[in-house]
Design an enzyme around this catalytic site. Structure first.
Site, PDB file in Angstrom:
ATOM      1  N   GLU A 280       0.846  -1.203   0.000  1.00  0.00           N
ATOM      2  CA  GLU A 280       0.000   0.000   0.000  1.00  0.00           C
ATOM      3  C   GLU A 280       0.877   1.247   0.000  1.00  0.00           C
ATOM      4  O   GLU A 280       0.573   2.239  -0.659  1.00  0.00           O
ATOM      5  CB  GLU A 280      -0.956  -0.005   1.194  1.00  0.00           C
ATOM      6  CG  GLU A 280      -2.030  -1.075   1.103  1.00  0.00           C
ATOM      7  CD  GLU A 280      -2.865  -1.007  -0.173  1.00  0.00           C
ATOM      8  OE1 GLU A 280      -3.214   0.102  -0.615  1.00  0.00           O
ATOM      9  OE2 GLU A 280      -3.167  -2.078  -0.743  1.00  0.00           O
ATOM     10  N   TRP A 283       1.685   1.898  -3.400  1.00  0.00           N
ATOM     11  CA  TRP A 283       0.721   2.672  -4.203  1.00  0.00           C
ATOM     12  C   TRP A 283       1.025   4.168  -4.116  1.00  0.00           C
ATOM     13  O   TRP A 283       0.855   4.915  -5.079  1.00  0.00           O
ATOM     14  CB  TRP A 283      -0.717   2.410  -3.729  1.00  0.00           C
ATOM     15  CG  TRP A 283      -1.348   1.240  -4.421  1.00  0.00           C
ATOM     16  CD1 TRP A 283      -1.475  -0.022  -3.928  1.00  0.00           C
ATOM     17  CD2 TRP A 283      -1.923   1.217  -5.735  1.00  0.00           C
ATOM     18  NE1 TRP A 283      -2.112  -0.822  -4.851  1.00  0.00           N
ATOM     19  CE2 TRP A 283      -2.401  -0.093  -5.973  1.00  0.00           C
ATOM     20  CE3 TRP A 283      -2.099   2.170  -6.740  1.00  0.00           C
ATOM     21  CZ2 TRP A 283      -3.025  -0.465  -7.157  1.00  0.00           C
ATOM     22  CZ3 TRP A 283      -2.729   1.803  -7.927  1.00  0.00           C
ATOM     23  CH2 TRP A 283      -3.186   0.499  -8.129  1.00  0.00           C
ATOM     24  N   TRP A 311     -20.091  14.668 -18.497  1.00  0.00           N
ATOM     25  CA  TRP A 311     -20.346  14.927 -17.070  1.00  0.00           C
ATOM     26  C   TRP A 311     -21.534  15.870 -16.931  1.00  0.00           C
ATOM     27  O   TRP A 311     -21.759  16.716 -17.798  1.00  0.00           O
ATOM     28  CB  TRP A 311     -19.119  15.582 -16.416  1.00  0.00           C
ATOM     29  CG  TRP A 311     -17.857  14.786 -16.434  1.00  0.00           C
ATOM     30  CD1 TRP A 311     -16.698  15.125 -17.080  1.00  0.00           C
ATOM     31  CD2 TRP A 311     -17.574  13.543 -15.764  1.00  0.00           C
ATOM     32  NE1 TRP A 311     -15.725  14.171 -16.860  1.00  0.00           N
ATOM     33  CE2 TRP A 311     -16.236  13.192 -16.051  1.00  0.00           C
ATOM     34  CE3 TRP A 311     -18.320  12.687 -14.957  1.00  0.00           C
ATOM     35  CZ2 TRP A 311     -15.628  12.034 -15.571  1.00  0.00           C
ATOM     36  CZ3 TRP A 311     -17.714  11.531 -14.475  1.00  0.00           C
ATOM     37  CH2 TRP A 311     -16.399  11.214 -14.785  1.00  0.00           C
ATOM     38  N   ASN A 346     -10.016   4.191   3.501  1.00  0.00           N
ATOM     39  CA  ASN A 346      -9.782   4.010   2.062  1.00  0.00           C
ATOM     40  C   ASN A 346     -10.964   3.351   1.337  1.00  0.00           C
ATOM     41  O   ASN A 346     -11.350   3.774   0.249  1.00  0.00           O
ATOM     42  CB  ASN A 346      -8.515   3.188   1.833  1.00  0.00           C
ATOM     43  CG  ASN A 346      -8.257   2.969   0.352  1.00  0.00           C
ATOM     44  OD1 ASN A 346      -8.107   3.927  -0.398  1.00  0.00           O
ATOM     45  ND2 ASN A 346      -8.242   1.713  -0.071  1.00  0.00           N
ATOM     46  N   TRP A 364     -14.731  14.108 -11.770  1.00  0.00           N
ATOM     47  CA  TRP A 364     -13.867  13.723 -10.653  1.00  0.00           C
ATOM     48  C   TRP A 364     -13.117  14.921 -10.084  1.00  0.00           C
ATOM     49  O   TRP A 364     -12.770  14.939  -8.896  1.00  0.00           O
ATOM     50  CB  TRP A 364     -12.899  12.604 -11.059  1.00  0.00           C
ATOM     51  CG  TRP A 364     -11.971  12.937 -12.205  1.00  0.00           C
ATOM     52  CD1 TRP A 364     -12.155  12.640 -13.512  1.00  0.00           C
ATOM     53  CD2 TRP A 364     -10.724  13.640 -12.133  1.00  0.00           C
ATOM     54  NE1 TRP A 364     -11.108  13.109 -14.270  1.00  0.00           N
ATOM     55  CE2 TRP A 364     -10.206  13.727 -13.447  1.00  0.00           C
ATOM     56  CE3 TRP A 364      -9.984  14.207 -11.098  1.00  0.00           C
ATOM     57  CZ2 TRP A 364      -8.995  14.357 -13.744  1.00  0.00           C
ATOM     58  CZ3 TRP A 364      -8.783  14.833 -11.384  1.00  0.00           C
ATOM     59  CH2 TRP A 364      -8.293  14.913 -12.697  1.00  0.00           C
ATOM     60  N   TRP A 387      -8.355   9.618  -7.325  1.00  0.00           N
ATOM     61  CA  TRP A 387      -9.627  10.053  -7.917  1.00  0.00           C
ATOM     62  C   TRP A 387      -9.744   9.570  -9.352  1.00  0.00           C
ATOM     63  O   TRP A 387     -10.783   9.057  -9.777  1.00  0.00           O
ATOM     64  CB  TRP A 387      -9.778  11.584  -7.837  1.00  0.00           C
ATOM     65  CG  TRP A 387     -10.489  11.962  -6.580  1.00  0.00           C
ATOM     66  CD1 TRP A 387      -9.907  12.348  -5.405  1.00  0.00           C
ATOM     67  CD2 TRP A 387     -11.901  11.917  -6.338  1.00  0.00           C
ATOM     68  NE1 TRP A 387     -10.875  12.553  -4.456  1.00  0.00           N
ATOM     69  CE2 TRP A 387     -12.103  12.299  -5.000  1.00  0.00           C
ATOM     70  CE3 TRP A 387     -13.003  11.599  -7.107  1.00  0.00           C
ATOM     71  CZ2 TRP A 387     -13.378  12.372  -4.417  1.00  0.00           C
ATOM     72  CZ3 TRP A 387     -14.289  11.661  -6.544  1.00  0.00           C
ATOM     73  CH2 TRP A 387     -14.456  12.049  -5.212  1.00  0.00           C
TER      74      TRP A 387
HETATM   75  P1  FAD Z   1      -2.832   2.375   5.340  1.00  0.00           P
HETATM   76  O1  FAD Z   1      -3.741   1.351   4.790  1.00  0.00           O
HETATM   77  O2  FAD Z   1      -2.338   2.197   6.732  1.00  0.00           O
HETATM   78  O3  FAD Z   1      -1.640   2.514   4.338  1.00  0.00           O
HETATM   79  C1  FAD Z   1      -0.341   3.001   4.691  1.00  0.00           C
HETATM   80  C2  FAD Z   1       0.056   4.112   3.751  1.00  0.00           C
HETATM   81  O4  FAD Z   1       0.102   3.635   2.409  1.00  0.00           O
HETATM   82  C3  FAD Z   1      -0.910   5.264   3.721  1.00  0.00           C
HETATM   83  O5  FAD Z   1      -0.671   6.164   4.771  1.00  0.00           O
HETATM   84  C4  FAD Z   1      -0.649   5.868   2.347  1.00  0.00           C
HETATM   85  O6  FAD Z   1       0.482   6.709   2.342  1.00  0.00           O
HETATM   86  C5  FAD Z   1      -0.346   4.644   1.510  1.00  0.00           C
HETATM   87  N1  FAD Z   1      -1.575   4.188   0.852  1.00  0.00           N
HETATM   88  C6  FAD Z   1      -2.503   3.334   1.328  1.00  0.00           C
HETATM   89  N2  FAD Z   1      -3.472   3.126   0.407  1.00  0.00           N
HETATM   90  C7  FAD Z   1      -3.143   3.875  -0.662  1.00  0.00           C
HETATM   91  C8  FAD Z   1      -3.735   4.086  -1.940  1.00  0.00           C
HETATM   92  N3  FAD Z   1      -4.858   3.463  -2.321  1.00  0.00           N
HETATM   93  N4  FAD Z   1      -3.132   4.941  -2.803  1.00  0.00           N
HETATM   94  C9  FAD Z   1      -1.987   5.567  -2.470  1.00  0.00           C
HETATM   95  N5  FAD Z   1      -1.372   5.392  -1.273  1.00  0.00           N
HETATM   96  C10 FAD Z   1      -1.940   4.568  -0.386  1.00  0.00           C
HETATM   97  N6  FAD Z   1      -4.103   9.056   0.294  1.00  0.00           N
HETATM   98  C11 FAD Z   1      -3.390  10.100   0.740  1.00  0.00           C
HETATM   99  O7  FAD Z   1      -2.376   9.913   1.423  1.00  0.00           O
HETATM  100  N7  FAD Z   1      -3.765  11.374   0.437  1.00  0.00           N
HETATM  101  C12 FAD Z   1      -4.855  11.642  -0.324  1.00  0.00           C
HETATM  102  O8  FAD Z   1      -5.123  12.814  -0.601  1.00  0.00           O
HETATM  103  C13 FAD Z   1      -5.644  10.549  -0.766  1.00  0.00           C
HETATM  104  N8  FAD Z   1      -6.783  10.760  -1.478  1.00  0.00           N
HETATM  105  C14 FAD Z   1      -7.519   9.677  -1.897  1.00  0.00           C
HETATM  106  C15 FAD Z   1      -8.680   9.891  -2.651  1.00  0.00           C
HETATM  107  C16 FAD Z   1      -9.441   8.818  -3.077  1.00  0.00           C
HETATM  108  C17 FAD Z   1     -10.680   9.066  -3.914  1.00  0.00           C
HETATM  109  C18 FAD Z   1      -9.067   7.501  -2.756  1.00  0.00           C
HETATM  110  C19 FAD Z   1      -9.885   6.336  -3.218  1.00  0.00           C
HETATM  111  C20 FAD Z   1      -7.919   7.276  -2.020  1.00  0.00           C
HETATM  112  C21 FAD Z   1      -7.128   8.350  -1.589  1.00  0.00           C
HETATM  113  N9  FAD Z   1      -5.955   8.153  -0.842  1.00  0.00           N
HETATM  114  C22 FAD Z   1      -5.217   9.230  -0.431  1.00  0.00           C
HETATM  115  C23 FAD Z   1      -5.416   6.794  -0.624  1.00  0.00           C
HETATM  116  C24 FAD Z   1      -5.849   6.107   0.678  1.00  0.00           C
HETATM  117  O9  FAD Z   1      -7.229   6.204   0.834  1.00  0.00           O
HETATM  118  C25 FAD Z   1      -5.153   6.688   1.907  1.00  0.00           C
HETATM  119  O10 FAD Z   1      -3.767   6.756   1.709  1.00  0.00           O
HETATM  120  C26 FAD Z   1      -5.432   5.821   3.140  1.00  0.00           C
HETATM  121  O11 FAD Z   1      -6.807   5.726   3.373  1.00  0.00           O
HETATM  122  C27 FAD Z   1      -4.735   6.444   4.329  1.00  0.00           C
HETATM  123  O12 FAD Z   1      -5.024   5.750   5.496  1.00  0.00           O
HETATM  124  P2  FAD Z   1      -3.904   4.923   6.261  1.00  0.00           P
HETATM  125  O13 FAD Z   1      -2.691   5.770   6.453  1.00  0.00           O
HETATM  126  O14 FAD Z   1      -4.538   4.369   7.459  1.00  0.00           O
HETATM  127  O15 FAD Z   1      -3.577   3.797   5.196  1.00  0.00           O
END
Ligand code: FAD
Length: 482
Positions: A280, A283, A311, A346, A364, A387
């Site tokens: 993750e 990502w 849109w 997420n 979006w 997004w």
């Molecule tokens: P964990 O599951 O604990 O993951 C650890 C770290 O991995 C996160 O802190 C993050 O840096 C990275 N990560 C995890 N999932 C993703 C993912 N799908 N894409 C990219 N990196 C990821 N994340 C942001 O940091 N900033 C944003 O502005 C952001 N906007 C988002 C908008 C949308 C529409 C969606 C669907 C996802 C977005 N995310 C964003 C990705 C993700 O939702 C968050 O990183 C995650 O929910 C953060 O929670 P966590 O630190 O507990 O994640």
């Protein structure tokens, strides 16, 4: 070698003393330090921080200033155009060297390159480092050259090639020059009139100590089970909550990588959960690659054919979405969690983003902008890339025809109903069977739960199968134009 003219450490998105390569290099130079943060809302082209990010920055800078003071030095705060502020500070202090960690957004890169060229032409030494990513975008290339456009091969290559440098530890015993500093409170980063951030304090401890503690707490328990639980917004700590800390550089991904690897080696962290968690973080790295090679990713479709997407404009629907008043409980719970805490799980981010772009057929970019303003982790790369991924226009995106059903998504991932009950308390007495689709409950059940649809809780603003069909028809028009 000790040198008497100072070195400036320009803090930007790296608000930490531990494992901070620019800071450590400046310390090793033996020069007295000027530890500088510039609040730049004036340089053209830089994306201005949203409200929730400003809230976080305020607390994070406070924490950084305190940590620096504990280490015997002072954080200097200045506002204005970065290039002008640097010139002033150089003139005031006679600094001859400047250190910073790199940024990856195009306007920031252009600004840093211009500043570097100018300072070097005036005989100053300028050094930059990577504190933000495991691999910088140009480090990972396909065999044919160029960047990966699909996550799985990207991460295979990136994770196999990655060798973390030994930790730099925490900078201590700093000696800094007395330099005039502005007062943080004068920057008005904390919201006022009204202060909508009252719920944030219960959820977050911005700053490096908070980041390190959160990683420790996560690795001490919740990481084991991450693979199974990470899609469950109804469970506490199903994910790490590290995103805003990473966003502001209070912790770096290399620190996370080392800690997870150490945990897997000692047996404290299950191998499959640890690897899934790191992927993750992968990502995030992938998003930064996309941002680097597609600088307009926050405004322009990655997949060009989406420029023909029909849109809609619908300010009523958009407002209902932002306020968590769509009549779909899982969507409304997510949007309210976002408003109250500056964060959303997420899985729910994917559901609400799909709802906006597919059920409501709104662009979006509108959702990206709302998240940019309201997320404490609003990120230059992750936010637009995610997004676009959800909308179907992004790299390695979910196919457009895969439209999340907000009812079954709620039933599957908010299995206990605790998530909806927390954020939509007006529905809390509904039986689980009807919690994710209250309009399907009979009158007696609704009455018993104290729910009056259209009064205490909205009726759905769109009907699911009609909205789904409308989205598919809109997408079909794209296919015909290809
Ligand atoms: P964990 O599951 O604990 O993951 C650890 C770290 O991995 C996160 O802190 C993050 O840096 C990275 N990560 C995890 N999932 C993703 C993912 N799908 N894409 C990219 N990196 C990821 N994340 C942001 O940091 N900033 C944003 O502005 C952001 N906007 C988002 C908008 C949308 C529409 C969606 C669907 C996802 C977005 N995310 C964003 C990705 C993700 O939702 C968050 O990183 C995650 O929910 C953060 O929670 P966590 O630190 O507990 O994640």
């Amino acid at each position: 070698m000790t040198q008497s003219s100072p070195a400036i450490v320009w803090f930007r998105e790296d608000l930490r003393l531990t494992d901070n390569p620019a800071l450590q290099a400046a310390v090793s130079s033996g020069r007295p330090l000027v530890l500088l943060y510039i609040h730049d809302e004036e340089t053209k082209g830089l994306r201005k921080l949203g409200g929730a990010s400003k809230w976080w920055l305020d607390k994070s800078l406070k924490a950084l200033a305190a940590d620096i003071e504990d280490a015997g030095a002072q954080l200097t705060l200045r506002s204005g155009k970065s290039a002008d502020v640097l010139d002033q500070v150089i003139e005031e202090t006679g600094a001859e060297a400047i250190f910073w960690n790199r940024r990856y957004e195009k306007p920031e890169r252009d600004l840093d390159a211009a500043i570097k060229e100018d300072l070097k032409s005036r005989g100053l030494s300028v050094s930059s480092y990577n504190a933000r990513l495991l691999n910088e975008p140009w480090d990972i290339e396909t065999n044919a050259g160029g960047y990966y456009k699909v996550f799985t091969p990207y991460w295979k290559s990136a994770s196999q090639n990655y060798r973390p440098a030994p930790t730099l530890g925490k900078a201590s015993a700093l000696s800094s020059r007395e330099v005039k500093s502005e007062k943080l409170k004068d920057w008005d980063l904390h919201p006022s009139g009204p202060d909508w951030s009252t719920g944030f304090d219960d959820h977050w401890t911005p700053g490096e100590a908070g980041a390190i503690q959160r990683l420790k707490d996560f690795l001490d328990g919740p990481v084991n089970g991450y693979k199974k639980n990470r899609n469950r917004p109804d469970l506490d700590d199903s994910t790490s909550g590290l995103s805003p800390h990473l966003r502001f550089g209070e912790i770096g991904p290399a620190q996370i990588w080392r800690a997870v690897q150490a945990g897997m080696e000692s047996g404290q962290v299950n191998e499959s959960d640890g690897r899934n968690f790191l992927s993750e973080v992968g990502w995030r790295e992938f998003s930064y690659t996309l941002l680097y090679y597609n600088p307009d990713i926050a405004t322009e479709n990655y997949n060009d054919s989406f420029q023909h997407m029909p849109w809609r404009t619908d300010s009523f629907a958009y407002e209902a979405w932002t306020k968590g008043q769509t009549g779909y409980p899982i969507v409304d719970a997510g949007m309210r969690q976002l408003w109250h805490t500056g964060w959303m799980h997420n899985r729910v981010r994917m559901i609400v983003a799909s709802f906006l772009t597919k059920h409501l057929l709104l662009p979006w970019q509108k959702g990206e902008a709302w998240f940019w303003d309201t997320l404490v982790d609003a990120d230059h790369a992750n936010n637009p890339a995610s997004w676009q991924w959800t909308a179907g226009s992004g790299a390695d995106a979910a196919p457009y025809f895969r439209i999340f059903n907000p009812i079954t998504q709620g039933e599957k991932f908010d299995e206990t109903g605790d998530y909806v009950r927390t954020w939509c308390p007006e529905l809390k007495d509904l039986p689980l069977k009807h919690l994710h689709a209250p309009w399907e409950a009979d009158d007696a059940t609704l009455e018993k739960a104290g729910v009056k649809l259209g009064d205490t809780y909205p009726k759905p603003i769109v009907e699911h199968s009609d909205a789904r069909q409308r989205a598919l028809d809109a997408y079909d028009t794209l296919k015909k134009k290809r």
